[in-house]
Write a protein that holds these residues in place. Structure first.
Motif, PDB file in Angstrom:
ATOM      1  N   PRO A 182       3.303  21.306  -6.101  1.00  0.00           N
ATOM      2  CA  PRO A 182       3.324  19.977  -5.494  1.00  0.00           C
ATOM      3  C   PRO A 182       1.958  19.538  -4.989  1.00  0.00           C
ATOM      4  O   PRO A 182       1.110  20.360  -4.649  1.00  0.00           O
ATOM      5  N   TRP A 183       1.780  18.244  -4.968  1.00  0.00           N
ATOM      6  CA  TRP A 183       0.586  17.621  -4.407  1.00  0.00           C
ATOM      7  C   TRP A 183       1.090  16.781  -3.243  1.00  0.00           C
ATOM      8  O   TRP A 183       1.875  15.851  -3.426  1.00  0.00           O
ATOM      9  N   THR A 184       0.677  17.135  -2.033  1.00  0.00           N
ATOM     10  CA  THR A 184       1.160  16.460  -0.835  1.00  0.00           C
ATOM     11  C   THR A 184       0.119  15.468  -0.343  1.00  0.00           C
ATOM     12  O   THR A 184      -1.061  15.801  -0.241  1.00  0.00           O
ATOM     13  N   THR A 185       0.574  14.256  -0.052  1.00  0.00           N
ATOM     14  CA  THR A 185      -0.313  13.255   0.533  1.00  0.00           C
ATOM     15  C   THR A 185       0.272  12.797   1.861  1.00  0.00           C
ATOM     16  O   THR A 185       1.493  12.698   2.016  1.00  0.00           O
ATOM     17  N   THR A 186      -0.601  12.541   2.813  1.00  0.00           N
ATOM     18  CA  THR A 186      -0.186  12.105   4.139  1.00  0.00           C
ATOM     19  C   THR A 186      -0.967  10.852   4.502  1.00  0.00           C
ATOM     20  O   THR A 186      -2.192  10.843   4.408  1.00  0.00           O
ATOM     21  N   VAL A 221       0.840  -1.198   0.000  1.00  0.00           N
ATOM     22  CA  VAL A 221       0.000   0.000   0.000  1.00  0.00           C
ATOM     23  C   VAL A 221       0.879   1.253   0.000  1.00  0.00           C
ATOM     24  O   VAL A 221       0.634   2.189  -0.760  1.00  0.00           O
ATOM     25  N   LEU A 222       1.900   1.273   0.826  1.00  0.00           N
ATOM     26  CA  LEU A 222       2.802   2.430   0.840  1.00  0.00           C
ATOM     27  C   LEU A 222       3.506   2.603  -0.495  1.00  0.00           C
ATOM     28  O   LEU A 222       3.678   3.731  -0.981  1.00  0.00           O
ATOM     29  N   ARG A 223       3.888   1.503  -1.120  1.00  0.00           N
ATOM     30  CA  ARG A 223       4.494   1.584  -2.456  1.00  0.00           C
ATOM     31  C   ARG A 223       3.474   2.128  -3.462  1.00  0.00           C
ATOM     32  O   ARG A 223       3.828   2.918  -4.350  1.00  0.00           O
ATOM     33  N   TYR A 224       2.212   1.723  -3.347  1.00  0.00           N
ATOM     34  CA  TYR A 224       1.165   2.229  -4.234  1.00  0.00           C
ATOM     35  C   TYR A 224       1.071   3.754  -4.102  1.00  0.00           C
ATOM     36  O   TYR A 224       1.058   4.479  -5.093  1.00  0.00           O
ATOM     37  N   PHE A 225       1.009   4.246  -2.859  1.00  0.00           N
ATOM     38  CA  PHE A 225       0.882   5.684  -2.651  1.00  0.00           C
ATOM     39  C   PHE A 225       2.122   6.445  -3.098  1.00  0.00           C
ATOM     40  O   PHE A 225       2.039   7.634  -3.410  1.00  0.00           O
ATOM     41  N   SER A 226       3.272   5.782  -3.155  1.00  0.00           N
ATOM     42  CA  SER A 226       4.483   6.451  -3.635  1.00  0.00           C
ATOM     43  C   SER A 226       4.549   6.488  -5.158  1.00  0.00           C
ATOM     44  O   SER A 226       5.447   7.097  -5.728  1.00  0.00           O
ATOM     45  N   GLY A 227       3.589   5.853  -5.831  1.00  0.00           N
ATOM     46  CA  GLY A 227       3.517   5.930  -7.288  1.00  0.00           C
ATOM     47  C   GLY A 227       3.714   4.623  -8.022  1.00  0.00           C
ATOM     48  O   GLY A 227       3.549   4.568  -9.236  1.00  0.00           O
ATOM     49  N   GLU A 228       4.076   3.559  -7.330  1.00  0.00           N
ATOM     50  CA  GLU A 228       4.266   2.266  -7.999  1.00  0.00           C
ATOM     51  C   GLU A 228       2.898   1.641  -8.283  1.00  0.00           C
ATOM     52  O   GLU A 228       2.019   1.658  -7.441  1.00  0.00           O
ATOM     53  N   ARG A 229       2.745   1.077  -9.472  1.00  0.00           N
ATOM     54  CA  ARG A 229       1.442   0.513  -9.859  1.00  0.00           C
ATOM     55  C   ARG A 229       1.548  -0.886 -10.472  1.00  0.00           C
ATOM     56  O   ARG A 229       0.536  -1.465 -10.841  1.00  0.00           O
TER      57      ARG A 229
END
Length: 146
Positions: A57-61, A10-18
């Protein structure tokens, strides 16, 4: 896979990996906007960039993450300036379902009123669609008398 491994994906998904999103993955977006409801991976891939037109930038938390079996629930917040001059600041709860190391189901529960107020995209502002249920499994049903 273990619950910890699913959380890491899930963390990898949110970092942009698909690459671990299954081609047959089903996506659900809450609300009754034209873009709400169930969709295929291809439909979501087309929809996502057409709605959020950001400047800078688009920030996600990521907040809390809870894993149980093949599912991971995530609190998520995003912030971005939009090309229309408005500020996008939304809060979400995501649910990811995994099978064999791939995301096979993905539900997004979002503040759709905030989306309507700040996004100018027709996928958000058009005629509302029929509300669809996110439930893929019913554990119990309760009926309360008047």
């Amino acid at each position: 896979m273990t619950e910890a491994e699913n959380k890491a994906l899930v963390l990898r998904y949110f970092s942009g990996e698909r690459e671990f999103v299954d081609e047959d993955c089903r996506f659900f977006l809450s609300g009754d906007m034209p873009c709400s409801g169930w969709m295929t991976k291809r439909e979501k891939d087309v929809l996502s960039p057409s709605i959020l037109e950001t400047v800078g930038p688009w920030t996600t938390t990521i907040g809390d993450m809870v894993a149980e079996g093949d599912r991971v629930w995530v609190e998520w917040e995003s912030n971005a300036n939009l090309t229309n001059g408005k500020r996008y600041n939304n809060c979400y709860v995501y649910m990811f379902k995994f099978r064999d190391g791939k995301i096979v189901e993905f539900k997004i529960f979002i503040d759709s009123l905030h989306m309507y107020r700040v996004l100018d995209a027709p996928e958000v502002r058009g005629e509302p669609g029929d509300r669809q249920s996110p439930l893929t499994n019913v554990t119990e049903r309760f009926v309360f008398p008047n």
